[in-house]
Write a protein that holds these residues in place. Structure first.
Motif, PDB file in Angstrom:
ATOM      1  N   LYS A 173       0.836  -1.188   0.000  1.00  0.00           N
ATOM      2  CA  LYS A 173       0.000   0.000   0.000  1.00  0.00           C
ATOM      3  C   LYS A 173       0.881   1.252   0.000  1.00  0.00           C
ATOM      4  N   HIS A 178     -10.305   6.336   3.777  1.00  0.00           N
ATOM      5  CA  HIS A 178     -10.459   5.104   4.559  1.00  0.00           C
ATOM      6  C   HIS A 178     -10.835   3.940   3.641  1.00  0.00           C
ATOM      7  N   GLY A 179     -10.139   2.826   3.792  1.00  0.00           N
ATOM      8  CA  GLY A 179     -10.431   1.636   2.996  1.00  0.00           C
ATOM      9  C   GLY A 179      -9.771   1.626   1.630  1.00  0.00           C
ATOM     10  N   LYS A 180      -9.052   2.688   1.299  1.00  0.00           N
ATOM     11  CA  LYS A 180      -8.364   2.738   0.006  1.00  0.00           C
ATOM     12  C   LYS A 180      -6.930   2.241   0.164  1.00  0.00           C
ATOM     13  N   ASN A 181      -6.207   2.245  -0.947  1.00  0.00           N
ATOM     14  CA  ASN A 181      -4.887   1.618  -0.972  1.00  0.00           C
ATOM     15  C   ASN A 181      -3.801   2.518  -0.361  1.00  0.00           C
TER      16      ASN A 181
END
Length: 333
Positions: free
Chosen positions: A219, A248-251
């Motif tokens: 990431k 939030h929740g992304k790479n």
């Protein structure tokens, strides 16, 4: 008759001598509209004097100083001021429009009105981000152009004290050296782009255990180098929270590394709770190697590392900057 003339002559000499004796103090007075505080502080390295301001914004006081540059602070705003014994300075000021309305009258007003104009000129001429992202040629040309404008302003003011002129010329020289040093450091950081990132290993994770940069591969990693005592670092916290929420929740992982000393360990733990800090909160354990490898000489410093562990930006935009979102969008994060 001759005796009378003689006595008159002596009297005139005495009066003349009295008038020529300079005051060994200065007078500072004025009126502040929309005041921010009930006092003004005059300071240099330390507080020199606190001057009371009444409910109508009126103040008047005297003080003894060594000639030089000082700061006066009204509880919210501050300005440079040149003080010298013998001055009789009167100011008028609307605190809601501090820079635009600050004016001086009386003995010593020329130098201080110049300082007020200089501050306005600095705001007009100096854009830090733009300067740091120029080519070397453009940077040198811009610094030379700025110096010319500042010198023109200085030379346009009449009746300036020679001590004051000398101090201003030295200040300008110092400012140029400071910006040149910062620019050179920025170029070194730009040269790091694409290289394998320096590592940190086994930094204490507030959530438990230890964390290394290698653990986060796969990431993007947005790193915040900060400390509990750092005001500008704390000012970025609300902005960082917003960015973390938006991504939030992304790479991408958001990692905050505290470079606090051991004696601030408890303060670090407490601030995480009090400020409800998110992301991955790490304590560097007084290990400066990672910060040194990234040439960190001031905080906050933000760093962006790719999923492959390479440097995307060694001096990334702050969370408060729109350029950070632009960078993330360009990378399709």
């Amino acid at each position: 008759m001759k005796k009378l003339i003689y006595l008159v002559a002596i009297a005139l000499v005495i009066v003349s001598c009295k008038q020529e004796v300079p005051k060994d103090y200065l007078t500072f007075s004025g009126t502040i509209t929309n005041q921010n505080s009930d006092s003004l502080i005059i300071a240099q390295r330390n507080i020199i004097k606190t001057i009371k301001v009444d409910a109508n914004g009126v103040f008047s006081d005297t003080l003894k100083v060594e000639p030089g540059n000082y700061i006066f602070f009204d509880g919210k705003e501050r300005a440079s001021i040149f003080l010298k014994n013998g001055y009789d300075l009167k100011i008028s000021l609307d605190a809601k429009q501090f820079d635009e309305t600050l004016k001086y009258e009386g003995v010593g007003s020329e130098a201080n009105n110049y300082l007020a104009k200089k501050r306005t000129l600095q705001e007009k001429l100096i854009d830090y981000e733009a300067l740091m992202n120029m080519s070397k040629t453009d940077f040198d040309n811009k610094m030379a152009s700025n110096s010319k404008e500042f010198k023109t302003l200085l030379m346009s003011v009449k009746n300036l004290d020679s001590i004051f002129i000398d101090s201003q010329e030295k200040d300008l020289e110092g400012l140029n050296k400071q910006f040149t040093s910062m620019f050179d450091e920025k170029q070194k950081l730009i040269a790091l782009t694409g290289q394998v990132s320096p590592e940190f290993s086994d930094y204490e994770n507030n959530a438990g255990g230890n964390t290394s940069l290698d653990d986060l591969k796969g990431k993007y990693v947005y790193i915040d180098m900060w400390a509990t005592w750092c005001g500008p670092c704390k000012a970025e916290i609300p902005h960082l929270k917003k960015v973390e929420k938006a991504y939030h929740g992304k790479n991408i992982e958001f990692v905050s590394i505290s470079i606090d000393r051991k004696n601030a360990y408890d303060a670090w733990k407490k601030m995480i709770v009090d400020e409800e800090l998110g992301g991955i909160q790490l304590w560097a354990k007084e290990d400066n190697a990672f910060a040194d490898d990234y040439l960190v000489t001031g905080i906050p410093r933000f760093i962006l590392v790719s999923p492959e562990g390479k440097i995307v930006n060694a001096d990334a935009p702050r969370p408060s900057s729109e350029k950070l979102t632009e960078l993330f969008n360009a990378l399709n994060i």
